[in-house]
Write a protein that holds these residues in place. Structure first.
Motif, PDB file in Angstrom:
ATOM      1  N   ASP A  85      20.258  48.822  29.633  1.00  0.00           N
ATOM      2  CA  ASP A  85      21.222  47.718  29.508  1.00  0.00           C
ATOM      3  C   ASP A  85      22.307  48.074  28.495  1.00  0.00           C
ATOM      4  OD1 ASP A  85      19.762  46.093  31.271  1.00  0.00           O
ATOM      5  OD2 ASP A  85      18.555  45.248  29.639  1.00  0.00           O
ATOM      6  N   ASP A  88      24.576  50.740  29.860  1.00  0.00           N
ATOM      7  CA  ASP A  88      25.423  50.168  30.913  1.00  0.00           C
ATOM      8  C   ASP A  88      26.565  49.350  30.322  1.00  0.00           C
ATOM      9  OD1 ASP A  88      23.825  51.327  32.825  1.00  0.00           O
ATOM     10  OD2 ASP A  88      22.749  49.484  33.345  1.00  0.00           O
ATOM     11  N   ASP A  89      26.264  48.576  29.286  1.00  0.00           N
ATOM     12  CA  ASP A  89      27.319  47.774  28.657  1.00  0.00           C
ATOM     13  C   ASP A  89      28.359  48.669  27.982  1.00  0.00           C
ATOM     14  OD1 ASP A  89      26.460  45.273  29.455  1.00  0.00           O
ATOM     15  OD2 ASP A  89      25.275  44.903  27.652  1.00  0.00           O
ATOM     16  N   LYS A  92      30.450  50.143  30.735  1.00  0.00           N
ATOM     17  CA  LYS A  92      31.293  49.139  31.384  1.00  0.00           C
ATOM     18  C   LYS A  92      32.541  48.836  30.569  1.00  0.00           C
ATOM     19  CE  LYS A  92      29.849  44.799  31.574  1.00  0.00           C
ATOM     20  NZ  LYS A  92      29.193  43.552  32.043  1.00  0.00           N
ATOM     21  N   VAL A  93      32.368  48.569  29.288  1.00  0.00           N
ATOM     22  CA  VAL A  93      33.522  48.125  28.494  1.00  0.00           C
ATOM     23  C   VAL A  93      34.447  49.272  28.115  1.00  0.00           C
ATOM     24  CG1 VAL A  93      32.234  46.143  27.610  1.00  0.00           C
ATOM     25  CG2 VAL A  93      32.338  48.243  26.251  1.00  0.00           C
ATOM     26  N   HIS A  95      34.967  51.823  30.207  1.00  0.00           N
ATOM     27  CA  HIS A  95      35.341  52.445  31.485  1.00  0.00           C
ATOM     28  C   HIS A  95      34.797  53.872  31.585  1.00  0.00           C
ATOM     29  CE1 HIS A  95      37.939  48.987  32.070  1.00  0.00           C
ATOM     30  NE2 HIS A  95      38.524  49.254  30.903  1.00  0.00           N
ATOM     31  N   GLY A  96      33.575  54.050  31.056  1.00  0.00           N
ATOM     32  CA  GLY A  96      32.899  55.324  31.165  1.00  0.00           C
ATOM     33  C   GLY A  96      33.364  56.381  30.194  1.00  0.00           C
ATOM     34  N   ASP A 308      33.846  37.797  31.084  1.00  0.00           N
ATOM     35  CA  ASP A 308      32.487  38.215  30.764  1.00  0.00           C
ATOM     36  C   ASP A 308      32.067  37.467  29.509  1.00  0.00           C
ATOM     37  OD1 ASP A 308      30.046  39.628  30.748  1.00  0.00           O
ATOM     38  OD2 ASP A 308      31.036  41.485  31.396  1.00  0.00           O
TER      39      ASP A 308
END
Length: 490
Positions: A85, A88-89, A92-93, A95-96, A308
């Motif tokens: 998690d 992933d967060d 996500k924020v 942009h990789g 979000d």
């Protein structure tokens, strides 16, 4: 000129720097810390935080050994937050653009490292007032992946750090501003520093830079972030001016991370003394914006307030405000939403606030175009998907199908009195720093380490770009600070 000699020298005395100092002291080394601020203003940006720290866990029961007891725990649900998690967060924020190895290191170590600090006397709690809304039955559901924080926020965090340092025999020199790295035969052997107008030298086998980024330098902001950033308000310490970053780069250190972006929030534009305020600290941030709307001086919305959970958007929305006319905007709420705003932020004495019985009157008081605001409110209210129930504890899908859309938590703003809170851009820290390896050694452009030099906290780039998940800054300071201190001691 005086010369100080120690085993491990730490530059800075915020959360990351002191984690490095604690770790080096654990190895039995003599540790000297240089802090540019006077003792009454010490703590770097960490002092100005809410103390929120993003940690992996398996739910409330798994946190019982870390957090202080609270009678509300029996009525509380804390969803698990895994290493995946967390990763992933971050992806996500940013942009990789987050460094995968740094991400893996952070997510694998943060739970253990917070318990390391807990064993030393650091105190943690669930952050009810920031990360959960009370439900109708008196229960609480935590949201957004950010659940744990320090008792008494950033002030409590740093108070505990300094107590731990004193108990373990770490020496801290205050008002000691490092000016240049010392190099002999290709290795860093310490720094020169200024204290009370006098020049001094501190020598050590290893030097750890925990001296922050460059957010307090208007010149460096303009150079790396863009000219508009000269006008940003410095939320935290005025001492993070990038001096040590420039010194390391001049030695051949490689830059790391995204030097063109930063952490920047919506910050009270109406408070009289809103820059580096050591009394109000973090309470000038305005973070209940997902409940209402944000408009510019033309009365127009310009972002998705409900894209979000706040934890995943707040650090990038300061930039969006800065790019509006005059670098200002207003958060708008009505009588039904106002009781839900965080009291520690929106009820500070002297807060920028406008109250009126009609939108037009509100606009006139605040300096917003009245027709623009009325048109925006009409379009927003009429576009809400009313079949979805408003629920601030989850991403409720209650959207406003206007332009720009509001993806969640769209609530009609129709009931007097109406409220407007002026906000500007408050810069917290810059994302660009030095490139490091798995031991937090500062690297040269060819990938080889600079002997004797380590970095942590904001001085270590690579983890964040454009945005960051709330609470991951303090977490990174803990993990990479401990690594830097441990290896510096070796």
């Amino acid at each position: 000129m005086s010369t100080y000699t120690t085993d491990v020298l730490v530059i800075g005395a915020g959360n990351a720097a002191l984690c490095a100092a604690h770790a080096a002291r654990d190895e039995g080394k003599e540790v000297l810390v240089l802090e540019a601020a006077p003792q009454s203003r010490a703590g770097g940006n960490s002092l100005f935080t809410a103390g929120a720290t993003r940690i992996t866990h398996e739910g409330l029961e798994s946190l019982a050994d870390l957090i202080e007891d609270d009678e509300r725990h029996v009525r509380t649900e804390v969803p698990p937050y895994s290493a995946q998690d967390y990763a992933d967060d971050l992806a996500k924020v940013t942009h990789g653009r987050n460094d995968p190895q740094m991400t893996a290191t952070l997510t694998a170590n943060i739970a253990e490292d917070m318990r390391w600090l807990k064993a030393k006397g650091m105190r943690y709690r669930l952050m009810y007032e920031r990360q959960a809304y009370e439900r109708a039955d008196g229960s609480y559901l935590f949201w957004g992946g950010l659940h744990v924080g320090n008792v008494d926020g950033g002030e409590g965090l740093m108070r505990d750090h300094y107590r731990i340092a004193a108990e373990s025999g770490i020496e801290i020199l205050y008002g000691a501003e490092a000016t240049e790295l010392l190099v002999e035969e290709g290795a860093v052997v310490g720094v020169t520093f200024q204290q009370e107008g006098q020049s001094h030298t501190a020598r050590a086998a290893a030097t750890v830079l925990g001296s922050g980024g460059f957010e307090a330098s208007a010149e460096m902001r303009a150079e790396h972030l863009g000219p508009a950033w000269r006008q940003a308000v410095v939320r935290g310490t005025p001492h993070n001016t990038g001096t040590m970053l420039r010194s390391a780069l001049a030695l051949g250190a490689a830059s790391g991370g995204d030097w063109s972006s930063c952490h920047a929030t919506q910050w009270d534009a109406g408070f009289e003394d809103n820059e580096s305020n050591y009394e109000v600290t973090n309470r000038l941030t305005r973070q209940s914006y997902p409940l209402g709307i944000i408009v510019n001086r033309d009365g127009q919305r310009f972002l998705d307030e409900g894209a979000d959970f706040r934890n995943l958007t707040y650090a990038k929305y300061g930039k969006e405000v800065l790019m509006q006319p005059g670098g200002v905007a207003w958060q708008i709420f009505d009588a039904r939403l106002r009781p839900m705003l965080r009291a520690e932020e929106y009820e500070v004495p002297g807060v920028g606030e406008h109250i009126a019985e009609t939108p037009a009157e509100l606009a006139q008081k605040a300096g917003i175009d009245p027709q623009g605001l009325e048109a925006t409110l009409e379009a927003f209210n009429s576009s809400i998907l009313t079949e979805q129930q408003f629920n601030p504890n989850i991403k409720d899908g209650r959207a406003a199908r206007t332009e720009p859309p509001k993806s969640n938590w769209a609530h009609e703003i129709t009931q007097a009195p109406y409220y407007a809170y002026p906000v500007t851009c408050g810069i917290t820290f810059t994302f660009g720093g030095l490139r490091g390896d798995e031991q937090a050694r500062v690297l040269q452009s060819d990938g080889t380490p600079i002997a004797g030099l380590y970095a942590c906290g904001e001085a270590l780039g690579g983890l964040f770009s454009d945005n960051y998940p709330g609470g991951s800054g303090l977490a990174a300071g803990i993990v990479f600070g401990r690594i830097a201190g441990r290896y510096a001691a070796s």
